[in-house]
Write an enzyme that holds these catalytic residues in place. Structure first.
Site, PDB file in Angstrom:
ATOM      1  N   ASP A 177      38.001 -45.167 -30.247  1.00 45.07           N
ATOM      2  CA  ASP A 177      37.577 -45.339 -28.871  1.00 45.07           C
ATOM      3  C   ASP A 177      37.874 -43.996 -28.173  1.00 45.07           C
ATOM      4  O   ASP A 177      38.606 -43.161 -28.726  1.00 45.07           O
ATOM      5  CB  ASP A 177      38.414 -46.476 -28.255  1.00 45.07           C
ATOM      6  CG  ASP A 177      38.200 -46.606 -26.779  1.00 45.07           C
ATOM      7  OD1 ASP A 177      37.051 -46.775 -26.365  1.00 45.07           O
ATOM      8  OD2 ASP A 177      39.196 -46.522 -26.022  1.00 45.07           O
TER       9      ASP A 177
ATOM     10  N   ASP B 163      42.219 -49.002 -26.927  1.00 46.21           N
ATOM     11  CA  ASP B 163      43.226 -49.302 -25.901  1.00 46.21           C
ATOM     12  C   ASP B 163      42.873 -50.563 -25.114  1.00 46.21           C
ATOM     13  O   ASP B 163      43.736 -51.131 -24.449  1.00 46.21           O
ATOM     14  CB  ASP B 163      43.365 -48.132 -24.904  1.00 46.21           C
ATOM     15  CG  ASP B 163      42.105 -47.960 -24.063  1.00 46.21           C
ATOM     16  OD1 ASP B 163      41.000 -47.938 -24.650  1.00 46.21           O
ATOM     17  OD2 ASP B 163      42.219 -47.872 -22.827  1.00 46.21           O
TER      18      ASP B 163
ATOM     19  N   ASP C  41      37.982 -43.337 -24.046  1.00 42.56           N
ATOM     20  CA  ASP C  41      38.732 -43.431 -22.784  1.00 42.56           C
ATOM     21  C   ASP C  41      40.008 -44.248 -22.972  1.00 42.56           C
ATOM     22  O   ASP C  41      39.969 -45.388 -23.448  1.00 42.56           O
ATOM     23  CB  ASP C  41      37.857 -44.088 -21.706  1.00 42.56           C
ATOM     24  CG  ASP C  41      36.709 -43.188 -21.308  1.00 42.56           C
ATOM     25  OD1 ASP C  41      36.918 -42.328 -20.455  1.00 42.56           O
ATOM     26  OD2 ASP C  41      35.602 -43.340 -21.873  1.00 42.56           O
TER      27      ASP C  41
HETATM   28  O1  LIG Z   1      37.174 -46.846 -23.580  1.00 43.32           O
HETATM   29  P1  LIG Z   1      35.793 -46.334 -23.828  1.00 43.32           P
HETATM   30  O2  LIG Z   1      35.792 -44.962 -24.447  1.00 43.32           O
HETATM   31  O3  LIG Z   1      34.918 -47.299 -24.566  1.00 43.32           O
HETATM   32  O4  LIG Z   1      35.103 -46.072 -22.381  1.00 43.32           O
HETATM   33  C1  LIG Z   1      34.722 -47.115 -21.568  1.00 43.32           C
HETATM   34  C2  LIG Z   1      34.633 -46.736 -20.105  1.00 43.32           C
HETATM   35  O5  LIG Z   1      33.902 -45.587 -19.933  1.00 43.32           O
HETATM   36  C3  LIG Z   1      35.976 -46.614 -19.459  1.00 43.32           C
HETATM   37  O6  LIG Z   1      36.694 -47.824 -19.485  1.00 43.32           O
HETATM   38 MG   LIG Z   2      39.127 -47.224 -24.142  1.00 38.26          MG
END
Ligand SMILES: O=P(O)(O)OC[C@H](O)CO
Ligand SMILES: [Mg+2]
Length: 245
Positions: free
Chosen positions: A28, A192, A30
């Site tokens: 992942d 996360d 963010d």
């Molecule tokens: O956690 P990610 O990388 O899937 O990003 C998702 C959004 O942009 C932020 O929560």
């Molecule tokens: Mg994330």
């Protein structure tokens, strides 16, 4: 205190019976690779304060990891803002604030060590992020070297990603873009967000969760392993080459 011999025996036992035989890793972005979740929180707190409301971690847990339009809908619905703010207006309001913040994001602890280790050992890696292309470019502009070590990146606005996490779409798309015929059971996802862990499990993959400590522990369920930091990850437990330190 355990003797060196006992330590070696314990390590050999772990190596002999890993939790899974992982061959491919999907990260992942963010809140896992890059410390960007705080920016979303800060901006959303500001917007909600205008309506005399407080942004809390149960709302954060529902929004994180999702595609922008999906998290905007959750924000409006959960905060009872229907008729006051549309999801589109919410996205527009937060956009300039986020654009100013994203380029300053930093890597989270243990990220570089793990990525360099996996790369040095020839383990194929990919990124699967709910972020769309434009935000991805802003967040990663100062982290190009790290992302160049990924075999590929799948973003939330990719045509193959019909629904955001917890749908398995994004992780299955990431798996299919590796070379060869890769099985979900051989893929390890690092996440996360609760929705991200659920997406990985829905894809039939293993999931290591590295949650923000403010996220209630009730959101940890579903993860195969929960770590405080990537610094605590032990590749050998997953059938991956151990760190040499
Ligand atoms: O956690 P990610 O990388 O899937 O990003 C998702 C959004 O942009 C932020 O929560
Ligand atoms: Mg994330």
């Amino acid at each position: 205190m355990a003797s060196a011999g006992a330590d070696e025996a314990a390590a050999a036992a772990v190596a002999a019976q890993p939790r899974a035989a992982i061959s491919h890793v999907i990260f992942d972005m963010d809140g896992l690779l890059l410390d960007t979740e705080g920016f979303y929180t800060e901006v959303q707190e500001k917007i909600l304060a205008r309506y005399g409301k407080v942004f809390d971690w149960s709302l954060k847990a529902k929004m994180m990891g999702k595609k922008a339009a999906e998290s905007a809908r959750i924000f409006v619905d959960e905060c009872g803002l229907d008729g006051l703010l549309t999801p589109e207006q919410f996205l527009e309001e937060r956009e300039s604030m986020l654009q100013a913040l994203f380029p300053s994001c930093t890597k989270l602890p243990g990220v570089l060590r793990l990525i360099h280790h996996l790369h040095a050992n020839g383990i194929p890696m990919a990124v699967a992020t709910g972020s769309h292309k434009r935000h991805f470019a802003l967040k990663t502009q100062n982290h190009q070297v790290m992302f160049s070590l990924m075999h590929h990146v799948v973003m939330g606005d990719d045509p193959e990603v019909k629904a955001g996490k917890p749908s398995p779409d994004i992780f299955l798309a990431a798996m299919r873009r590796f070379e060869g015929n890769v099985e979900p059971s051989k893929c390890l996802v690092f996440e996360d967000a609760p929705s991200g862990v659920a997406a990985a499990k829905n894809a039939g993959m293993s999931a290591v969760m590295v949650p923000d400590p403010r996220l209630d522990v009730s959101y940890h369920k579903g993860a195969d392993q929960v770590l405080c930091s990537l610094l605590d990850f032990k590749p050998i437990e997953w059938g991956l080459p151990p760190f040499n330190e």
